[in-house]
Motif scaffolding. Structure first.
Motif, mmCIF file in Angstrom:
data_model
loop_
_atom_site.group_PDB
_atom_site.id
_atom_site.type_symbol
_atom_site.label_atom_id
_atom_site.label_comp_id
_atom_site.label_asym_id
_atom_site.label_seq_id
_atom_site.Cartn_x
_atom_site.Cartn_y
_atom_site.Cartn_z
ATOM 1 N N ARG A 44 -1.362 5.235 0.314
ATOM 2 C CA ARG A 44 -0.498 5.074 1.482
ATOM 3 C C ARG A 44 -1.103 5.766 2.696
ATOM 4 N N HIS A 62 2.159 9.431 5.416
ATOM 5 C CA HIS A 62 3.141 9.967 4.487
ATOM 6 C C HIS A 62 3.277 11.479 4.688
ATOM 7 N N HIS A 109 2.352 1.352 3.082
ATOM 8 C CA HIS A 109 1.292 0.657 2.355
ATOM 9 C C HIS A 109 1.276 -0.773 2.873
#
Length: 745
Positions: A466, A469, A487
């Motif tokens: 990802r 984050h 993502h």
């Protein structure tokens, strides 16, 4: 209350066995969906399940165990494909019979094909709790208009006869004592003192902790309000009310930090870290709306002063101008590490795409290039929008996630560039995995490489890649906490931990199962900090998807996650929009933003926020340069003493109103004057309400007996005592329930 018998125990490390059960009853019986089918895990059979008659609670399935057991966990199987009837929310109850049960679990299932196992409550009063009946109550399905379905249920625990016999003996003794305590509470409320004392002598059961019994004697029996105030004040100073105080919600105290000296200019995508030894914040780089920056600043917290260390660190052997990079500080070694950056498509050449890695020595004010390209020595490729954490004890840095920059990549940073940036469609992105860097040996290690297959499912051994984050490190638990992010176009909502020593991944929660109003808005570019001493994680919101407009929106909210309670709490939220409103608020609280930075002083419990992108469509290049501190405050001991004194004096005033209004008027002035020197609107309203009693409260009728008047006083004092008891730990207080409430109507 604890039993006098030797308590039984269940070894939590003891391996649980599968417990046999049968269907005892349920809220529906459809011939095509026989309830007994849930005993078999037949995931390929559409009919192998229990289905409710409707999708409205209360629906339930009651399971009867083959014999009494300590039920520790429950596993739900699922159909081979996702199904609209899967349980999004449910509750589980248990008990020794089908009538009297307690809540064991409140949770939900993911709408996927993977079985899920939950640990359920299996103790009562700190001792193992035996069950014969387990009741599963569906509350919501994934398809809002569809029935509930349960495909397979497995119960695990222990039914060892020795353990169960001890648990049953303890439970029966526990119930008998609770019955006696309920009776004692009832007799004391009715002021049946002789009956109360006799029952205590015969049973040798204590209604509550002696500390509270002493308070009852002073407050209720003697009506000595002055002594009661002194008693409460000492109890608070001795820490009896500390558990209650620590459970109270925070309230935020924002402060705009102004400095007459030179300070950093407007920017987003910059990085900050906090040096706990010198109490200094370091700020490096960022994007000012036109270009990347390479300046390095320090802010000394005690003196409230900014200092420009270097206008251009590249000219001094440091990193080139950059944004969307990451830095972390090792206070013990007096070092700051810098990794990653964002590059526009026009600047991506084979030479520029090297992943350089720098360290800055705080004491010597010198930069050192550790690696020219970390990807050649076992580290990550050039990445941006990643996360980096420092493990000071092991001299190790952890790096997770981020987009990998390649010459063919055409993408914008989720961290800094506007969410509405236009441009050619991006190529297939590549994501970076989890890496560790050992400072003393200058070695990189790949711990979890998932970027080669971005669509690989997340399981116990894989962390889904990802960008943008949050990742935090808890030095005592030895865990990385990872949540949210993006993502591709998917906004991730998972919250997991990764044990850096055992390499185990634990799913803490999946936001998708819970009420959205009880969780931070799912999205990316949130800023998070952690307090290992308090076991709390703090999150300042960033960008998330606006469901109505279907675009990205910056939110203004601050959340706290308790690692002890497994619970999110919203400290503050402001959903106001519009330039005029936030212009008025510019000196009161920060406006919504993303690409900002947040650091935390663990010792003084203060957050610091600088800059960011306000996301103004009309002025896309505008960045912020405001600097804020945030303290999370909750009721302290002094405020608790004031609150308790107000309750006691209010009761005393009410008694005076009934007997002598002139004396009550004098007491209203003398007894509450110091309490009015506060900014509490609630206290002001209570004082106004009490003043109105002087005109609304009737004098006692001359025919009213002294017994009736005393009974009224006793009941009012008992109510005050119960209110004050709520501030003490539950283990010290009388039962919450009342005997009369158990009488069937």
């Amino acid at each position: 209350m604890c039993s006098d018998k030797v308590p039984c125990s269940v070894d939590e490390n003891e391996e649980s066995k599968v417990l046999k059960y049968r269907i005892y009853s349920c809220s529906s019986f459809l011939p095509s969906f026989i309830p007994e089918n849930i005993l078999e895990n037949n995931c390929s059979d559409q009919g192998s399940r229990w289905t409710s008659e409707t999708n409205n609670p209360p629906q339930y399935v009651m399971l009867k165990l083959e014999k009494l057991a300590i039920v520790k966990s429950i596993t739900f199987g699922k159909y081979e494909i996702t199904h609209v009837c899967n349980l999004k929310k449910f509750k589980i109850y248990g008990g020794m019979n089908d009538c009297t049960q307690i809540e064991l679990l409140d949770s939900g299932l993911n709408n996927d094909t993977k079985p899920e196992t939950f640990t359920i409550r299996h103790t009562l009063g700190g001792q193992p709790f035996p069950c014969r009946f387990i009741k599963i109550v569906p509350l919501q399905s994934w398809g809002s208009s569809f029935n509930f379905s349960i495909w397979f249920v497995e119960l695990r625990g222990t039914d060892d006869n020795v353990i169960i016999e001890k648990a049953v003996d303890w439970f029966h003794s526990y119930r008998e004592k609770e019955v006696i305590r309920l009776c004692l509470k009832h007799f004391r409320l009715l002021n049946y003192r002789t009956v109360f004392d006799e029952l205590v002598n015969i049973s040798q059961v204590k209604l509550e902790d002696p500390v509270l019994s002493e308070l009852f004697e002073l407050l209720v029996s003697k009506g000595d309000f002055d002594a009661s105030e002194l008693f409460i004040e000492k109890a608070i100073e001795d820490g009896y009310l500390d558990p209650y105080i620590t459970k109270q919600d925070y309230h935020p105290l924002w402060k705009l930090l102004k400095s007459a000296e030179t300070r950093p200019g407007m920017r987003g995508g910059h990085q900050m870290c906090f040096d706990s030894i010198s109490e200094t914040i370091f700020l490096f780089g960022g994007w000012d709306g036109h270009q990347d920056l390479s300046d390095l600043w320090s802010y000394h917290v005690p003196t409230n002063k900014w200092k420009l260390i270097s206008y251009d660190v590249e000219s001094e052997g440091g990193p080139s101008p950059r944004s969307c990079h990451k830095i972390c500080c090792n206070p013990q070694r007096r070092e700051i590490f810098v990794l990653g950056r964002y590059l526009g498509g026009l600047y991506r050449t084979a030479y520029n795409l090297k992943s350089d890695f720098y360290v800055y020595n705080i004491e010597s004010n010198r930069w050192t290039l550790i690696n020219e390209n970390t990807s050649l020595v076992g580290g990550p490729s050039l990445i941006f929008d990643h996360q980096m954490c420092m493990d000071v004890a092991k001299s190790t840095i952890y790096v997770f996630g981020g987009r990998i920059l390649t010459p063919a990549t055409c993408c914008s940073s989720a961290e800094e560039r506007s969410p509405n940036d236009s441009g050619p469609p991006p190529s297939e992105p590549q994501f970076s995995g989890l890496y560790s860097y050992h400072i003393l040996t200058n070695t990189w290690k790949c711990l979890n490489s998932n970027f080669e297959n971005p669509d690989a499912p997340t399981d116990l051994n894989v962390l889904k890649p990802r960008v943008a984050h949050c990742m935090l490190f808890h030095p005592r638990y030895r865990k990385l906490y990872i949540f949210n992010g993006q993502h591709n176009k998917e906004q991730l909502t998972d919250f997991v931990s990764y044990n850096v020593d055992t390499k185990q991944v634990e799913v803490i929660s999946d936001f998708i199962k819970q009420d959205e109003t009880e969780l931070p808005p799912s999205g990316y570019t949130q800023r998070a900090t952690i307090d290992p001493d308090l076991d709390e994680i703090y999150v300042l919101s960033g960008l998330s998807k606006d469901k109505e407009r279907r675009d990205d929106k910056a939110h203004n909210s601050f959340w706290v996650y308790s690692l002890k309670k497994y619970k999110w709490t919203c400290v503050y939220k402001n959903e106001n929009v519009g330039e005029q409103y936030w212009t008025r608020m510019q000196y009161i609280e920060p406006c919504p933003r993303f690409a900002h930075q947040l650091v935390y002083d663990e010792k003084k419990k203060v957050h610091f926020l600088f800059g960011g992108n306000p996301g103004r469509m009309c002025l896309p290049k505008v960045r912020l340069d405001d600097f804020w501190s945030l303290q999370l405050c909750r009721t302290n001991q002094r405020e608790m003493i004031q609150q308790c004194k107000l309750l006691i004096r209010k009761c005393r005033f009410q008694e005076l109103v009934r007997s002598d209004k002139l004396q009550a008027l004098d007491y209203l002035h003398s007894g509450f004057s110091h309490l009015t020197n506060t900014n509490s609107l609630e206290i002001e309203e209570q004082l106004q309400s009490m003043a109105s009693m002087l005109f609304s409260e009737k004098q006692p009728d001359l025919k009213e007996t002294l017994e009736a008047e005393n009974r009224c006083k006793h009941q009012n004092r008992c109510k005050l005592f119960e209110k004050l008891s709520e501030f003490f730990p539950e283990s010290m207080t009388q039962p919450v329930d009342n005997l009369v409430d158990m009488i069937p109507l």
